[in-house]
Design an enzyme around this catalytic site. Sequence first.
Site: not given
Length: 164
Positions: A124-127
């Site tokens: 889950i690409p929180c970056h």
Amino acid sequence: MDSELPTITTARFLSLLGIIELTQCDGFITGLNFVDEKKITEIPASLQSAVNQINDWFSGKINKFNLPVRPAGTAFQASVWQLLTEIPYGQTTTYRDIAKKLEMKNGSRAVGLANGANPVSLIIPCHRVIGAKGNLTGYRGGLWRKEWLLKFEKSNTPEGLFSI
């Protein structure tokens, strides 16, 4: 009553950004975190596919994960995490933009807290979430990793690279 305890499996392996700890519970990925400890472990068969996908992502072979995830969190956190999965590879959005999608006029801080609580970073690409002025803000794995991930994705997005 005879109730079964959940089966939790963990592995630590080396990535381009250091050691990743991957956790699985009953067939779902529940944790992906960068850890400072240098110890790696044997990869259990149940996690080998996930490790392979993560390695393929780091080598640029794939730009999206196809892994069953079950991150533990509140309904609000889950709504933020769902929106994170919709941010295209190589692009960014802001906490404010996510808050707007959730119809929260002043929700940037709440979105930031939910983003920071994401237990399966990378998948889950929180970056891909940045500050309103384009600045890099917190990342559980360290801002240097966030910067690296964003540059890595940007460098792997020439038009047509992942299309057939």
